[in-house]
Scaffold this active site. Structure first.
Site, mmCIF file in Angstrom:
data_model
loop_
_atom_site.group_PDB
_atom_site.id
_atom_site.type_symbol
_atom_site.label_atom_id
_atom_site.label_comp_id
_atom_site.label_asym_id
_atom_site.label_seq_id
_atom_site.Cartn_x
_atom_site.Cartn_y
_atom_site.Cartn_z
ATOM 1 N N LYS A 202 -8.533 -14.526 13.339
ATOM 2 C CA LYS A 202 -7.886 -14.206 14.615
ATOM 3 C C LYS A 202 -7.530 -12.727 14.664
ATOM 4 C CE LYS A 202 -3.855 -13.952 16.427
ATOM 5 N NZ LYS A 202 -4.150 -12.945 17.472
ATOM 6 N N GLY A 255 0.528 -8.103 9.048
ATOM 7 C CA GLY A 255 1.271 -7.838 10.276
ATOM 8 C C GLY A 255 2.705 -7.496 9.929
ATOM 9 N N SER A 256 3.595 -7.698 10.883
ATOM 10 C CA SER A 256 4.985 -7.292 10.666
ATOM 11 C C SER A 256 5.703 -8.289 9.747
ATOM 12 C CB SER A 256 5.702 -7.203 12.009
ATOM 13 O OG SER A 256 5.721 -8.483 12.604
ATOM 14 N N THR A 257 6.753 -7.818 9.118
ATOM 15 C CA THR A 257 7.542 -8.666 8.225
ATOM 16 C C THR A 257 8.157 -9.830 9.011
ATOM 17 O OG1 THR A 257 7.926 -6.853 6.710
ATOM 18 C CG2 THR A 257 9.539 -8.632 6.655
ATOM 19 N N GLU A 258 8.572 -9.520 10.240
ATOM 20 C CA GLU A 258 9.167 -10.558 11.099
ATOM 21 C C GLU A 258 8.165 -11.699 11.338
ATOM 22 O OE1 GLU A 258 10.037 -8.587 14.715
ATOM 23 O OE2 GLU A 258 10.972 -10.346 15.626
ATOM 24 N N GLY A 260 5.526 -12.314 9.533
ATOM 25 C CA GLY A 260 5.228 -12.900 8.222
ATOM 26 C C GLY A 260 6.146 -14.068 7.914
ATOM 27 N N GLU A 277 0.520 -9.252 3.835
ATOM 28 C CA GLU A 277 0.595 -7.778 3.784
ATOM 29 C C GLU A 277 1.468 -7.366 4.957
ATOM 30 O OE1 GLU A 277 -0.457 -5.767 1.582
ATOM 31 O OE2 GLU A 277 -2.020 -6.839 0.496
ATOM 32 N N CYS A 311 0.887 1.002 7.959
ATOM 33 C CA CYS A 311 1.956 0.308 7.221
ATOM 34 C C CYS A 311 2.531 1.191 6.120
ATOM 35 C CB CYS A 311 1.438 -1.005 6.652
ATOM 36 S SG CYS A 311 -0.068 -0.805 5.696
ATOM 37 N N GLU A 413 11.238 0.046 10.384
ATOM 38 C CA GLU A 413 9.845 0.482 10.541
ATOM 39 C C GLU A 413 9.587 0.777 12.019
ATOM 40 O OE1 GLU A 413 6.605 -2.413 10.136
ATOM 41 O OE2 GLU A 413 5.464 -0.888 9.065
HETATM 42 P P1 NAD Z 1 2.338 -8.533 14.379
HETATM 43 O O1 NAD Z 1 3.047 -9.212 13.277
HETATM 44 O O2 NAD Z 1 2.948 -8.489 15.711
HETATM 45 O O3 NAD Z 1 0.895 -9.200 14.602
HETATM 46 C C1 NAD Z 1 -0.049 -9.312 13.576
HETATM 47 C C2 NAD Z 1 -0.968 -10.472 13.878
HETATM 48 O O4 NAD Z 1 -0.195 -11.668 13.861
HETATM 49 C C3 NAD Z 1 -1.636 -10.416 15.250
HETATM 50 O O5 NAD Z 1 -2.939 -10.928 15.166
HETATM 51 C C4 NAD Z 1 -0.750 -11.340 16.085
HETATM 52 O O6 NAD Z 1 -1.436 -11.913 17.173
HETATM 53 C C5 NAD Z 1 -0.396 -12.392 15.057
HETATM 54 N N1 NAD Z 1 0.829 -13.146 15.350
HETATM 55 C C6 NAD Z 1 1.892 -12.774 16.118
HETATM 56 N N2 NAD Z 1 2.811 -13.756 16.137
HETATM 57 C C7 NAD Z 1 2.341 -14.753 15.348
HETATM 58 C C8 NAD Z 1 2.841 -16.019 14.936
HETATM 59 N N3 NAD Z 1 4.028 -16.478 15.368
HETATM 60 N N4 NAD Z 1 2.091 -16.758 14.097
HETATM 61 C C9 NAD Z 1 0.917 -16.327 13.628
HETATM 62 N N5 NAD Z 1 0.372 -15.145 13.994
HETATM 63 C C10 NAD Z 1 1.085 -14.362 14.831
HETATM 64 O O7 NAD Z 1 1.999 -7.093 13.815
HETATM 65 P P2 NAD Z 1 1.265 -5.904 14.583
HETATM 66 O O8 NAD Z 1 2.237 -5.332 15.553
HETATM 67 O O9 NAD Z 1 -0.064 -6.358 15.069
HETATM 68 O O10 NAD Z 1 1.017 -4.906 13.372
HETATM 69 C C11 NAD Z 1 1.973 -4.035 12.931
HETATM 70 C C12 NAD Z 1 2.606 -4.529 11.655
HETATM 71 O O11 NAD Z 1 1.611 -4.816 10.668
HETATM 72 C C13 NAD Z 1 3.499 -3.493 11.031
HETATM 73 O O12 NAD Z 1 4.686 -4.077 10.604
HETATM 74 C C14 NAD Z 1 2.682 -3.003 9.841
HETATM 75 O O13 NAD Z 1 3.454 -2.445 8.802
HETATM 76 C C15 NAD Z 1 1.968 -4.230 9.426
HETATM 77 N N6 NAD Z 1 0.770 -3.907 8.638
HETATM 78 C C16 NAD Z 1 0.797 -4.126 7.291
HETATM 79 C C17 NAD Z 1 -0.299 -3.787 6.509
HETATM 80 C C18 NAD Z 1 -0.297 -4.012 5.025
HETATM 81 O O14 NAD Z 1 -1.377 -3.996 4.442
HETATM 82 N N7 NAD Z 1 0.846 -4.219 4.393
HETATM 83 C C19 NAD Z 1 -1.423 -3.244 7.112
HETATM 84 C C20 NAD Z 1 -1.419 -3.037 8.486
HETATM 85 C C21 NAD Z 1 -0.305 -3.383 9.244
#
Ligand code: NAD
Length: 515
Positions: A202, A255-258, A260, A277, A311, A413
């Site tokens: 996704k 994605g974001s910690t929240e 996650g 991650e 990130c 962040e």
């Molecule tokens: P996000 O958490 O909003 O979204 C990431 C993904 O999760 C998207 O595909 C989104 O559609 C999906 N998603 C959203 N809500 C969901 C849920 N309830 N259940 C399952 N999936 C869901 O993050 P973002 O805004 O797309 O990305 C930015 C974040 O990603 C930042 O916090 C950044 O630090 C982190 N990031 C981390 C790394 C790493 O390797 N550690 C790399 C890139 C980005």
């Protein structure tokens, strides 16, 4: 004020035609080898962050689509075509994918630049370049997923053979963010395929297009139907359903910690494996013996690369008292020189932020920095661009000096081009402050005293420490976070543990006849 960007003839004119064709009709998603709309028929817009205009539409998948994709992935996982494919053939398949990405590199880079906003040069060298390297590196692994023979000590002197074998974990759900859309997908796709898993991927709703084009390439390379499925849709619906689906054996999430945390909760139903991650707030530390000019250039790159939407962005700059004013002046001057413009213009060094929502969020942090008393030394507002970009999500590279550890711009962040700089003089206090964060993804150290650098590196709570460099990654080197920056390590041999199960087999050598 940033210079106005002029359009130039470029090497991207020919691939531009292919991108225009790709964008000229609504896209479908790949399920079980077929290109299909959402069952509901719903679509959403993919938007050009440089202008705010619609690029094209993609299916708005929901639970029914996720279900179809998981079923297709399960069927493919059980199919002997995939299950019995020899390790060498799986390696060759990954090599073919790398070759095809390379053959379409300029087109993929331009598509990424249009959809995400980033400069096309960054998309070509980093996003597409990394994707190629990932498939080349992991192409070597299927034939090296060796088990071991273990010298066990059974009771009563029984003679046994004990050995281990590695098996694909099954159907894996890959959920990726929008900051490096295609390469984040490849970080997971390449090892998952090398391990023999089947996949439901996704992409982020902000940036689905390069993943859909990549899926065409995977099919062209010969990935069997159903081995990789792509479902486009929103996080709260499509992503959440994938994370909680009982037919999924593992979720790999970036994605974001929240979010996650939500994924971990959703995965609890069938106790699927989870790797994460997540976010970061990386300290970038300047020791008193560093070269101030070189450090200032590197510190600007560490935060402004990819519009700060990284990130590992070096968002907390700790400069020793002896160099503080000099480094701050130079970083601020560099920030003011950065050419901000549309990503599709090869002259742009920094593009727009990914979406209107994210632009509003980052702008709110700039206001919080001002409100809480940090000193703005560069940026803070929109650049001066042609009228056609008036609705784009641009923000000038922003530097705050004299930030305080309690400020939101230091603790949270931002994921945008906003640097918070602080002065330090006592090294123990510096290390304590650098570690005083719920995140632990990465850190940078700048010095000519390598012994001192190693001592500080040892103390830092971070999955990656860069000494006299920043933001270097490689498919062969493990990457991941301490603390709330994640679970597990991606890339390198470590990532294969995330996509395999280990089986321990015991053979009674005293009863080899079965009597
Ligand atoms: P996000 O958490 O909003 O979204 C990431 C993904 O999760 C998207 O595909 C989104 O559609 C999906 N998603 C959203 N809500 C969901 C849920 N309830 N259940 C399952 N999936 C869901 O993050 P973002 O805004 O797309 O990305 C930015 C974040 O990603 C930042 O916090 C950044 O630090 C982190 N990031 C981390 C790394 C790493 O390797 N550690 C790399 C890139 C980005």
């Amino acid at each position: 004020m940033s210079p106005t960007v002029q359009h130039t003839q470029s090497a991207y004119d020919a691939p531009g035609e292919k991108v225009r064709r790709f964008l000229s009709s609504p896209r479908a998603m790949l399920i079980g080898g077929a290109w299909v709309p959402a069952v509901s028929g719903h679509v959403f817009d993919s938007v050009d962050p440089a202008t705010g205009s619609v690029l094209t539409q993609v299916p708005d998948g929901d639970a029914q689509d996720v279900d179809r994709a998981v079923t297709a992935a399960r069927r493919a996982f059980n199919d002997s075509n995939w299950r019995r494919m020899s390790p060498m053939d799986r390696g060759l398949l990954l090599h073919r994918i790398a070759d095809l990405i390379e053959a379409h590199a300029d087109e993929l880079a331009l598509l990424e630049a249009r959809d995400n906003g980033k400069p096309v040069s960054v998309a070509r060298s980093v996003d597409v370049g990394t994707s190629i390297k990932l498939f080349r590196y992991f192409a070597g692994w299927p034939s090296k997923l060796e088990g071991s023979t273990i010298p066990v000590s059974p009771r009563g002197g029984l003679r046994v053979l004990n050995y281990t074998t590695h098996h694909p974990v099954g159907v894996v759900g890959l959920i990726v963010p929008w900051n490096f859309p295609m390469s984040m997908a490849c970080w997971k796709l390449a090892p998952a395929l090398a391990a023999g898993c089947t996949i439901v991927l996704k992409p982020a709703e902000e940036t689905p297009l390069s993943t859909l084009r990549l899926a065409e390439i995977l099919s062209e390379a010969g990935v069997p139907d159903g081995v990789v499925n792509v479902v486009t849709g929103r996080g709260a619906t499509t992503g959440a359903v994938l994370a909680s689906h009982d037919g999924v054996d593992k979720i790999a999430f970036t994605g974001s910690t929240e979010t996650g945390r939500l994924v971990v909760r959703a995965a609890a139903g069938n106790l699927k494996k989870v790797s994460l991650e997540l976010g970061g707030k990386s300290p970038n530390i300047v020791l008193p013996d560093a070269d101030p000019e070189a450090v200032a250039e590197a510190a600007a790159e560490a935060i402004f690369f990819n519009q700060g939407q990284v990130c590992t962005a070096g968002s907390r700059l700790y400069v020793h008292d002896a160099l503080y004013d000099e480094v701050l002046d130079a970083v601020s001057a560099r920030a003011e020189q950065i050419v901000v413009g549309p990503g599709s213009d090869p002259d742009s060094e920094m593009g727009p932020l990914v979406s209107a929502r994210h632009h509003a969020r980052v702008t709110e942090y700039v206001e919080a920095g001002l409100r809480q008393g940090a000193r703005l030394t560069a940026g803070g507002g929109r650049p001066d661009l042609d009228a056609v970009y008036a609705d784009g999500y641009f923000l000038r590279p922003t530097v705050f000096a004299d930030a305080d550890h309690g400020m939101r711009i230091v603790r949270e962040e931002i994921f945008g081009p906003v640097l918070a700089a602080m002065r330090w003089s006592d090294v123990d206090d510096l290390v304590a402050k650098a570690n005083d964060s719920p995140f632990g993804l990465s850190a940078g150290i700048w010095t000519s005293d390598l012994g001192h650098a190693h001592r500080i590196a040892d103390e830092l709570q971070a999955g990656t420490v860069w000494i006299n460099c920043f933001n270097l990654t490689d498919p062969a080197s493990p990457f991941g976070g301490f603390k709330q920056s994640g679970w597990g390590r991606e890339m390198g041999r470590k990532v294969l543990d995330l996509y395999t199960e280990v089986k321990s087999v015991w053979v009674n050598l005293d009863r080899v006849t079965g009597a």
